[in-house]
Design a protein around this motif. Structure first.
Motif: not given
Length: 149
Positions: A33-34, A67-73, A119-120
């Motif tokens: 988690v960043p 974090y896993l639910y976020s767009c950064y995952n 995003i990815l």
């Protein structure tokens, strides 16, 4: 197993920011988690916060789950696995079984509204409650070997 210490700084509206990268290991797989990630802790309805503090003993699991639910995952971990990881971390960090069952049931029933577009790589998207497609079997077999949940 926690690999780094979780260091949060409260900001506003019940949210907190990570002051350092937070790393949690499950069966040798590292979830990172960043630094500067913003969390609301456990998403407990206001009416129940007298009973369950959003930053209670389950905070480690809540931060990883957020974090896993976020767009950064960009891990490829889907919602079903994110919820199982949430349950696993709560169990591993000593949250009582009654709370684990309640929180896990809550994210399974109500988490869909918080599931964000990725995003990815959003991984395999569940198409049904029970999905026996080849794609689903391959996806879950792959992650079962890695996470062992």
């Amino acid at each position: 197993m926690e690999k780094t210490k979780l260091i949060l700084d409260p900001i506003s509206n019940g949210k907190a920011i990570l002051l350092e990268e937070y790393i949690y290991e499950i069966n040798g797989y590292l979830i990172r988690v960043p630094k500067s990630f913003i969390t609301d802790g456990a998403s407990v309805p206001k009416s129940l916060q007298w009973l369950y503090n959003p930053y209670g003993k389950y905070i480690n699991a809540a931060v990883v789950h957020d974090y896993l639910y976020s767009c950064y995952n960009n891990t490829g971990i889907n919602r079903t696995l994110a919820d199982k990881i949430f349950r696993h971390i709560m169990q591993e960090t000593g949250v009582d079984n009654k709370t684990v069952r309640r929180f896990y049931a809550a994210v399974r029933c109500f988490g869909e509204t918080s599931w964000k577009k990725k995003i990815l790589n959003e991984g395999y998207k569940d198409r049904a409650i029970v999905d026996h497609t080849k794609e689903a079997k391959e996806y879950y077999n792959f992650w079962d070997k890695i996470l062992g949940l």
